[in-house]
Design a protein around this motif. Structure first.
Motif, PDB file in Angstrom:
ATOM      1  N   ALA A 246       0.837  -1.202   0.000  1.00  0.00           N
ATOM      2  CA  ALA A 246       0.000   0.000   0.000  1.00  0.00           C
ATOM      3  C   ALA A 246       0.873   1.254   0.000  1.00  0.00           C
ATOM      4  O   ALA A 246       1.981   1.260   0.545  1.00  0.00           O
ATOM      5  CB  ALA A 246      -0.925  -0.004   1.206  1.00  0.00           C
ATOM      6  N   LYS A 247       0.347   2.301  -0.587  1.00  0.00           N
ATOM      7  CA  LYS A 247       1.091   3.556  -0.722  1.00  0.00           C
ATOM      8  C   LYS A 247       0.471   4.630   0.161  1.00  0.00           C
ATOM      9  O   LYS A 247      -0.744   4.767   0.247  1.00  0.00           O
ATOM     10  CB  LYS A 247       1.079   4.000  -2.183  1.00  0.00           C
ATOM     11  CG  LYS A 247       1.819   5.290  -2.466  1.00  0.00           C
ATOM     12  CD  LYS A 247       1.902   5.559  -3.964  1.00  0.00           C
ATOM     13  CE  LYS A 247       0.531   5.755  -4.564  1.00  0.00           C
ATOM     14  NZ  LYS A 247       0.576   6.103  -6.009  1.00  0.00           N
ATOM     15  N   VAL A 248       1.329   5.412   0.830  1.00  0.00           N
ATOM     16  CA  VAL A 248       0.873   6.513   1.675  1.00  0.00           C
ATOM     17  C   VAL A 248       1.372   7.826   1.083  1.00  0.00           C
ATOM     18  O   VAL A 248       2.557   7.981   0.807  1.00  0.00           O
ATOM     19  CB  VAL A 248       1.404   6.378   3.124  1.00  0.00           C
ATOM     20  CG1 VAL A 248       0.963   7.582   3.962  1.00  0.00           C
ATOM     21  CG2 VAL A 248       0.922   5.082   3.755  1.00  0.00           C
ATOM     22  N   THR A 249       0.467   8.762   0.872  1.00  0.00           N
ATOM     23  CA  THR A 249       0.857  10.067   0.337  1.00  0.00           C
ATOM     24  C   THR A 249       0.310  11.177   1.235  1.00  0.00           C
ATOM     25  O   THR A 249      -0.753  11.033   1.843  1.00  0.00           O
ATOM     26  CB  THR A 249       0.319  10.272  -1.093  1.00  0.00           C
ATOM     27  OG1 THR A 249      -1.110  10.077  -1.096  1.00  0.00           O
ATOM     28  CG2 THR A 249       0.958   9.290  -2.054  1.00  0.00           C
ATOM     29  N   GLU A 250       1.058  12.261   1.316  1.00  0.00           N
ATOM     30  CA  GLU A 250       0.602  13.426   2.074  1.00  0.00           C
ATOM     31  C   GLU A 250      -0.370  14.211   1.199  1.00  0.00           C
ATOM     32  O   GLU A 250      -0.062  14.537   0.056  1.00  0.00           O
ATOM     33  CB  GLU A 250       1.786  14.296   2.486  1.00  0.00           C
ATOM     34  CG  GLU A 250       2.720  13.613   3.466  1.00  0.00           C
ATOM     35  CD  GLU A 250       3.824  14.544   3.960  1.00  0.00           C
ATOM     36  OE1 GLU A 250       3.862  15.703   3.490  1.00  0.00           O
ATOM     37  OE2 GLU A 250       4.623  14.113   4.801  1.00  0.00           O
ATOM     38  N   THR A 251      -1.553  14.504   1.741  1.00  0.00           N
ATOM     39  CA  THR A 251      -2.585  15.181   0.967  1.00  0.00           C
ATOM     40  C   THR A 251      -3.216  16.307   1.792  1.00  0.00           C
ATOM     41  O   THR A 251      -2.943  16.457   2.979  1.00  0.00           O
ATOM     42  CB  THR A 251      -3.680  14.187   0.537  1.00  0.00           C
ATOM     43  OG1 THR A 251      -4.128  13.443   1.699  1.00  0.00           O
ATOM     44  CG2 THR A 251      -3.153  13.212  -0.503  1.00  0.00           C
TER      45      THR A 251
ATOM     46  N   LYS B 122      -7.148  20.768   5.307  1.00  0.00           N
ATOM     47  CA  LYS B 122      -6.411  20.208   6.439  1.00  0.00           C
ATOM     48  C   LYS B 122      -5.412  19.150   5.971  1.00  0.00           C
ATOM     49  O   LYS B 122      -5.625  18.481   4.966  1.00  0.00           O
ATOM     50  CB  LYS B 122      -7.386  19.605   7.457  1.00  0.00           C
ATOM     51  CG  LYS B 122      -8.314  20.632   8.082  1.00  0.00           C
ATOM     52  CD  LYS B 122      -9.217  20.000   9.138  1.00  0.00           C
ATOM     53  CE  LYS B 122     -10.110  21.048   9.778  1.00  0.00           C
ATOM     54  NZ  LYS B 122     -11.002  20.456  10.830  1.00  0.00           N
ATOM     55  N   ASP B 123      -4.320  19.016   6.720  1.00  0.00           N
ATOM     56  CA  ASP B 123      -3.292  18.031   6.383  1.00  0.00           C
ATOM     57  C   ASP B 123      -3.809  16.612   6.629  1.00  0.00           C
ATOM     58  O   ASP B 123      -4.323  16.314   7.714  1.00  0.00           O
ATOM     59  CB  ASP B 123      -2.037  18.260   7.236  1.00  0.00           C
ATOM     60  CG  ASP B 123      -1.331  19.559   6.890  1.00  0.00           C
ATOM     61  OD1 ASP B 123      -1.514  20.045   5.757  1.00  0.00           O
ATOM     62  OD2 ASP B 123      -0.595  20.084   7.749  1.00  0.00           O
ATOM     63  N   THR B 124      -3.675  15.765   5.630  1.00  0.00           N
ATOM     64  CA  THR B 124      -4.129  14.387   5.751  1.00  0.00           C
ATOM     65  C   THR B 124      -3.140  13.433   5.091  1.00  0.00           C
ATOM     66  O   THR B 124      -2.249  13.855   4.351  1.00  0.00           O
ATOM     67  CB  THR B 124      -5.505  14.197   5.069  1.00  0.00           C
ATOM     68  OG1 THR B 124      -5.441  14.697   3.718  1.00  0.00           O
ATOM     69  CG2 THR B 124      -6.594  14.923   5.821  1.00  0.00           C
ATOM     70  N   TYR B 125      -3.307  12.158   5.367  1.00  0.00           N
ATOM     71  CA  TYR B 125      -2.606  11.092   4.661  1.00  0.00           C
ATOM     72  C   TYR B 125      -3.654  10.310   3.873  1.00  0.00           C
ATOM     73  O   TYR B 125      -4.744  10.046   4.382  1.00  0.00           O
ATOM     74  CB  TYR B 125      -1.923  10.127   5.630  1.00  0.00           C
ATOM     75  CG  TYR B 125      -0.687  10.640   6.306  1.00  0.00           C
ATOM     76  CD1 TYR B 125       0.451  10.987   5.576  1.00  0.00           C
ATOM     77  CD2 TYR B 125      -0.630  10.749   7.701  1.00  0.00           C
ATOM     78  CE1 TYR B 125       1.603  11.448   6.215  1.00  0.00           C
ATOM     79  CE2 TYR B 125       0.512  11.197   8.336  1.00  0.00           C
ATOM     80  CZ  TYR B 125       1.621  11.548   7.589  1.00  0.00           C
ATOM     81  OH  TYR B 125       2.763  11.995   8.216  1.00  0.00           O
ATOM     82  N   THR B 126      -3.310   9.941   2.650  1.00  0.00           N
ATOM     83  CA  THR B 126      -4.180   9.082   1.863  1.00  0.00           C
ATOM     84  C   THR B 126      -3.485   7.749   1.634  1.00  0.00           C
ATOM     85  O   THR B 126      -2.335   7.711   1.180  1.00  0.00           O
ATOM     86  CB  THR B 126      -4.521   9.723   0.505  1.00  0.00           C
ATOM     87  OG1 THR B 126      -5.277  10.932   0.729  1.00  0.00           O
ATOM     88  CG2 THR B 126      -5.359   8.775  -0.350  1.00  0.00           C
TER      89      THR B 126
ATOM     90  N   THR C 211      -6.490  11.855   9.301  1.00  0.00           N
ATOM     91  CA  THR C 211      -5.856  13.087   9.743  1.00  0.00           C
ATOM     92  C   THR C 211      -4.352  12.859   9.933  1.00  0.00           C
ATOM     93  O   THR C 211      -3.923  11.752  10.269  1.00  0.00           O
ATOM     94  CB  THR C 211      -6.458  13.582  11.070  1.00  0.00           C
ATOM     95  OG1 THR C 211      -6.369  12.525  12.054  1.00  0.00           O
ATOM     96  CG2 THR C 211      -7.912  13.962  10.891  1.00  0.00           C
ATOM     97  N   ARG C 212      -3.576  13.908   9.705  1.00  0.00           N
ATOM     98  CA  ARG C 212      -2.127  13.798   9.823  1.00  0.00           C
ATOM     99  C   ARG C 212      -1.700  14.284  11.215  1.00  0.00           C
ATOM    100  O   ARG C 212      -1.231  15.402  11.408  1.00  0.00           O
ATOM    101  CB  ARG C 212      -1.451  14.635   8.734  1.00  0.00           C
ATOM    102  CG  ARG C 212      -0.045  14.148   8.371  1.00  0.00           C
ATOM    103  CD  ARG C 212       0.675  15.099   7.421  1.00  0.00           C
ATOM    104  NE  ARG C 212      -0.073  15.446   6.231  1.00  0.00           N
ATOM    105  CZ  ARG C 212       0.334  16.376   5.368  1.00  0.00           C
ATOM    106  NH1 ARG C 212       1.451  17.045   5.593  1.00  0.00           N
ATOM    107  NH2 ARG C 212      -0.399  16.653   4.298  1.00  0.00           N
ATOM    108  N   ASP C 213      -1.872  13.426  12.223  1.00  0.00           N
ATOM    109  CA  ASP C 213      -1.472  13.759  13.587  1.00  0.00           C
ATOM    110  C   ASP C 213      -1.140  12.490  14.367  1.00  0.00           C
ATOM    111  O   ASP C 213      -1.118  11.400  13.802  1.00  0.00           O
ATOM    112  CB  ASP C 213      -2.567  14.563  14.299  1.00  0.00           C
ATOM    113  CG  ASP C 213      -3.941  13.945  14.165  1.00  0.00           C
ATOM    114  OD1 ASP C 213      -4.034  12.702  14.239  1.00  0.00           O
ATOM    115  OD2 ASP C 213      -4.913  14.681  13.977  1.00  0.00           O
ATOM    116  N   ASP C 214      -0.900  12.637  15.675  1.00  0.00           N
ATOM    117  CA  ASP C 214      -0.468  11.502  16.493  1.00  0.00           C
ATOM    118  C   ASP C 214      -1.538  10.420  16.626  1.00  0.00           C
ATOM    119  O   ASP C 214      -1.222   9.243  16.773  1.00  0.00           O
ATOM    120  CB  ASP C 214      -0.051  11.982  17.894  1.00  0.00           C
ATOM    121  CG  ASP C 214       1.190  12.851  17.852  1.00  0.00           C
ATOM    122  OD1 ASP C 214       1.950  12.739  16.865  1.00  0.00           O
ATOM    123  OD2 ASP C 214       1.395  13.654  18.780  1.00  0.00           O
TER     124      ASP C 214
END
Length: 246
Positions: free
Chosen positions: A155-160, A165-169, A184-187
């Motif tokens: 699987a691939k993870v990209t910053e979006t 708002k900052d997210t990962y897809t 969401t791009r957080d802890d």
């Protein structure tokens, strides 16, 4: 300190910074899906908007409230048919237009009587209680074949960016209709979107958008609601809403 010593110290510091940078990089798909599952299934409330298609007709279904379905507001549209439902404990209430009532089998006369008024189903009757268990739905997603693919090493993870708002897809395929998970791009990543997923609720590919984790209001029963059985009799086993895929 000699030039050689200074150079060595600089190189050592640079290596350490690179190592720290690497540690703070993009997380793996396995870690993201694991953390998102933990955060989302442990949440007490959320809002979810589902958009799909039934026999070519755009269908929407939204549920706001407790993730276990014990206190929930629901809104559904399918073509001209629309309904609003409330689930308070084991009691369900429904308000809908004539198109909705006729769509689920009411005759024209009964549909006019039911139109735009609050009605309550039979208490403690599973057929009359359409509560959406979001926690169960998400658990099923993460444990499904689609969910397992998103957690795989391939699987691939990209910053979006999602709604600013900052997210990962997370995606396991580049295909246009492939299932995607946005968090969401957080802890403690929460689910923001699930795209192109066919759940037991929809039975067809649909898009799910989540928001207001742990911050949805509590709903109260509408006043003046009468038993739906007083109009529909034995037909009253229809829930507060239909499905986006049936």
């Amino acid at each position: 300190m000699t030039l050689r010593t200074t150079a060595a110290a600089t190189l050592t510091t640079g290596a350490a910074l690179l190592a720290l940078s690497a540690c703070g990089g993009t997380p793996s798909a396995a870690d993201l899906t694991k953390d998102a599952k933990s955060s989302s299934t442990s949440a007490k409330s959320t809002s979810v908007d589902i958009v799909g298609s039934v026999n070519g007709t755009r269908t929407t279904f939204s549920a706001y409230g407790a993730t276990n379905g014990s206190n929930q507001k629901q809104i559904q549209t399918q073509g001209k048919a629309s309904s609003e439902g409330l689930v308070i404990g084991k009691q369900a209430y429904l308000k809908a237009n004539t198109d909705f009532w006729q769509q689920i089998g009411a005759n024209a006369t009964d549909a006019k009587k039911l139109n735009g008024k609050w009605w309550k189903g039979a208490a403690n009757d599973p057929a009359s209680n359409p509560a959406l268990d979001v926690k169960q739905m998400l658990t099923e997603f993460f444990e499904s074949e689609d969910g397992k693919k998103l957690a795989s090493k391939d699987a691939k993870v990209t910053e979006t960016k999602t709604a600013g708002k900052d997210t990962y897809t997370v995606s396991a395929s580049d295909a246009k209709d492939a299932v995607k998970l946005v968090v969401t791009r957080d802890d403690k990543p929460q689910v923001v979107k699930i795209e192109n997923y066919s759940s037991k609720l929809t039975n067809t590919k649909a898009n799910y958008t989540f928001s207001k984790w742990n911050s949805v209001e509590t709903y109260k029963a509408p006043s003046g609601a009468k038993p739906i059985a007083s109009v529909l009799g034995g037909q009253s086993g229809s829930g507060a809403s239909g499905s986006t895929g049936k």
